[in-house]
Motif scaffolding. Structure first.
Motif, mmCIF file in Angstrom:
data_model
loop_
_atom_site.group_PDB
_atom_site.id
_atom_site.type_symbol
_atom_site.label_atom_id
_atom_site.label_comp_id
_atom_site.label_asym_id
_atom_site.label_seq_id
_atom_site.Cartn_x
_atom_site.Cartn_y
_atom_site.Cartn_z
ATOM 1 N N ASP A 152 0.857 -1.181 0.000
ATOM 2 C CA ASP A 152 0.000 0.000 0.000
ATOM 3 C C ASP A 152 0.896 1.234 0.000
ATOM 4 O O ASP A 152 1.007 1.948 1.005
ATOM 5 C CB ASP A 152 -0.901 -0.022 1.238
ATOM 6 C CG ASP A 152 -1.857 1.151 1.284
ATOM 7 O OD1 ASP A 152 -2.240 1.649 0.204
ATOM 8 O OD2 ASP A 152 -2.228 1.585 2.396
ATOM 9 N N PRO A 153 1.566 1.504 -1.137
ATOM 10 C CA PRO A 153 2.515 2.619 -1.183
ATOM 11 C C PRO A 153 1.802 3.965 -1.162
ATOM 12 O O PRO A 153 0.575 4.019 -1.373
ATOM 13 C CB PRO A 153 3.209 2.412 -2.536
ATOM 14 C CG PRO A 153 2.151 1.784 -3.387
ATOM 15 C CD PRO A 153 1.399 0.858 -2.449
ATOM 16 N N PRO A 154 2.526 5.061 -0.916
ATOM 17 C CA PRO A 154 1.928 6.382 -1.145
ATOM 18 C C PRO A 154 1.401 6.426 -2.577
ATOM 19 O O PRO A 154 2.096 6.005 -3.502
ATOM 20 C CB PRO A 154 3.109 7.343 -0.957
ATOM 21 C CG PRO A 154 4.061 6.593 -0.073
ATOM 22 C CD PRO A 154 3.929 5.152 -0.467
ATOM 23 N N TYR A 155 0.177 6.878 -2.741
ATOM 24 C CA TYR A 155 -0.460 6.776 -4.055
ATOM 25 C C TYR A 155 0.092 7.770 -5.076
ATOM 26 O O TYR A 155 0.546 8.867 -4.722
ATOM 27 C CB TYR A 155 -1.963 6.997 -3.916
ATOM 28 C CG TYR A 155 -2.730 5.765 -3.483
ATOM 29 C CD1 TYR A 155 -2.088 4.657 -2.928
ATOM 30 C CD2 TYR A 155 -4.116 5.703 -3.631
ATOM 31 C CE1 TYR A 155 -2.785 3.544 -2.535
ATOM 32 C CE2 TYR A 155 -4.831 4.589 -3.236
ATOM 33 C CZ TYR A 155 -4.169 3.506 -2.692
ATOM 34 O OH TYR A 155 -4.868 2.400 -2.305
ATOM 35 N N VAL A 156 0.002 7.384 -6.341
ATOM 36 C CA VAL A 156 0.302 8.301 -7.441
ATOM 37 C C VAL A 156 -0.671 9.474 -7.340
ATOM 38 O O VAL A 156 -1.882 9.265 -7.200
ATOM 39 C CB VAL A 156 0.125 7.586 -8.806
ATOM 40 C CG1 VAL A 156 0.187 8.577 -9.951
ATOM 41 C CG2 VAL A 156 1.178 6.499 -8.973
ATOM 42 N N PRO A 157 -0.188 10.720 -7.368
ATOM 43 C CA PRO A 157 -1.104 11.861 -7.243
ATOM 44 C C PRO A 157 -2.057 11.959 -8.438
ATOM 45 O O PRO A 157 -1.686 11.654 -9.570
ATOM 46 C CB PRO A 157 -0.175 13.078 -7.177
ATOM 47 C CG PRO A 157 1.111 12.618 -7.784
ATOM 48 C CD PRO A 157 1.218 11.157 -7.477
ATOM 49 N N LYS A 185 -1.296 17.724 -9.895
ATOM 50 C CA LYS A 185 -0.016 18.288 -9.438
ATOM 51 C C LYS A 185 -0.114 18.849 -8.032
ATOM 52 O O LYS A 185 0.883 18.907 -7.318
ATOM 53 C CB LYS A 185 0.446 19.385 -10.401
ATOM 54 C CG LYS A 185 0.940 18.850 -11.734
ATOM 55 C CD LYS A 185 1.447 19.966 -12.622
ATOM 56 C CE LYS A 185 1.978 19.408 -13.948
ATOM 57 N NZ LYS A 185 2.456 20.478 -14.837
ATOM 58 N N THR A 186 -1.301 19.259 -7.606
ATOM 59 C CA THR A 186 -1.462 19.841 -6.272
ATOM 60 C C THR A 186 -1.865 18.797 -5.244
ATOM 61 O O THR A 186 -1.988 19.098 -4.065
ATOM 62 C CB THR A 186 -2.527 20.953 -6.286
ATOM 63 O OG1 THR A 186 -3.773 20.391 -6.752
ATOM 64 C CG2 THR A 186 -2.111 22.090 -7.178
ATOM 65 N N ALA A 187 -2.055 17.546 -5.660
ATOM 66 C CA ALA A 187 -2.531 16.517 -4.734
ATOM 67 C C ALA A 187 -1.433 15.614 -4.226
ATOM 68 O O ALA A 187 -1.691 14.650 -3.548
ATOM 69 C CB ALA A 187 -3.604 15.666 -5.425
ATOM 70 N N SER A 188 -0.190 15.937 -4.545
ATOM 71 C CA SER A 188 0.896 15.040 -4.168
ATOM 72 C C SER A 188 1.154 15.093 -2.664
ATOM 73 O O SER A 188 1.396 16.144 -2.094
ATOM 74 C CB SER A 188 2.180 15.432 -4.905
ATOM 75 O OG SER A 188 3.240 14.587 -4.551
ATOM 76 N N PHE A 189 1.093 13.910 -2.029
ATOM 77 C CA PHE A 189 1.402 13.817 -0.600
ATOM 78 C C PHE A 189 2.200 12.534 -0.405
ATOM 79 O O PHE A 189 1.660 11.459 -0.256
ATOM 80 C CB PHE A 189 0.128 13.783 0.248
ATOM 81 C CG PHE A 189 0.408 13.598 1.714
ATOM 82 C CD1 PHE A 189 1.017 14.601 2.446
ATOM 83 C CD2 PHE A 189 0.098 12.409 2.355
ATOM 84 C CE1 PHE A 189 1.294 14.427 3.806
ATOM 85 C CE2 PHE A 189 0.378 12.223 3.711
ATOM 86 C CZ PHE A 189 0.969 13.244 4.418
ATOM 87 N N THR A 190 3.530 12.651 -0.460
ATOM 88 C CA THR A 190 4.350 11.441 -0.435
ATOM 89 C C THR A 190 5.434 11.485 0.633
ATOM 90 O O THR A 190 6.257 10.602 0.699
ATOM 91 C CB THR A 190 5.039 11.229 -1.804
ATOM 92 O OG1 THR A 190 5.900 12.344 -2.074
ATOM 93 C CG2 THR A 190 4.023 11.100 -2.920
#
Length: 271
Positions: free
Chosen positions: A182-187, A190-195
């Motif tokens: 369950d990796p950090p998801y692909v955003p 561009k503003t939804a990236s949370f890794t």
């Protein structure tokens, strides 16, 4: 109907709601290996003889190990932090400052749980210097998850917790194991990236490498791997060699505004 168990931590992207669906796709095996254990909802709601649970967040793994070894003491000490006088911004920021200055695993584990329940929206986030930087959450009465802590501690008798990257965790897997990622998801934008919940990012290169690692371990060691992610054209491409793909719609829960919790498609792929 089997009772579902909630994690004691609030967690962005937690799999409590999806655990039933995930269980229908998880193959049978002796041991479940999770390289991205997070709050542990799949661990808590699955039934394997053994578990190898890993995460790159050292605070998370230390907390799990302490709860596994001394549950009664930890729960008693943690309960004291959940008081009206500690549910204030000034006290929260003081605890956060002390947490960032401390190297003591037990103290950090107590404050990690406190901040998880008192901080903004259940986020777990660190700055580039490794400092925890989630702001105060302004909740009326933060919930102390005593029932959930006790259940986790009880089930942890089946588990080994390690702090490692996904490649290193994959290397511990053996025939008969099942791996769930369950990796950090692909955003989705561009503003939804949370890794960066553990201080270092999980970008597109890592996403593609995880897919490669899943394919390698399946072919070379005959170990099944299940991965969850956003359902996008790009993820469909990197997982094209999986033997099974399933798309499901889920409600987004990270936004505080209910009218912004739209449904998104998630992808479950089995190698």
């Amino acid at each position: 109907m089997k009772k579902k168990h909630r994690a004691f931590l609030k967690w962005a992207g937690g799999k409590y709601a999806l655990s039933d669906v995930i269980n229908t796709m998880l193959p049978k095996g002796n041991r479940l290996v999770e390289p991205f254990v997070g709050a542990g909802s799949v661990f808590l709601n699955s039934d394997y003889d053994e578990y190898l649970l890993s995460d790159i967040n050292q605070d998370l793994i230390n907390l799990y190990r302490i709860l596994q070894r001394t549950p009664d003491k930890f729960i008693k000490d943690a309960r004291r932090l959940f008081s009206p006088e500690n549910n204030q911004a000034e006290r929260y920021y003081q605890f956060r400052k002390e947490f960032n200055a401390s190297a003591d695993p037990y103290f950090r584990s107590l404050i990690f749980l406190y901040m998880n329940r008192h901080g903004y929206n259940g986020l777990c986030r660190y700055n580039k210097s490794g400092g925890y930087n989630v702001p105060f959450g302004k909740y009326k009465r933060p919930y102390f998850p005593e029932i959930e802590l006790n259940f986790f501690a009880e089930k942890a008798s089946k588990a080994v917790f390690i702090c490692d990257g996904y490649r290193q965790t994959f290397s511990h897997a053996k025939p008969g194991d099942v791996i769930y990622c369950d990796p950090p998801y692909v955003p989705l934008s561009k503003t939804a990236s949370f890794t960066s919940y553990a201080g270092n990012g999980f970008g597109l290169d890592e996403q593609a490498d995880l897919a490669n690692a899943a394919e390698e371990v399946t072919n070379k060691r005959n170990i099944s791997v299940l991965i969850s992610n956003h359902d996008t054209i790009w993820t469909r491409k990197i997982y094209e060699h999986a033997k099974k793909q399933r798309s499901i719609e889920v409600s987004r829960t990270i936004s505080q505004k209910a009218n912004k919790r739209n449904k998104v498609s998630e992808l479950l792929v089995l190698y």
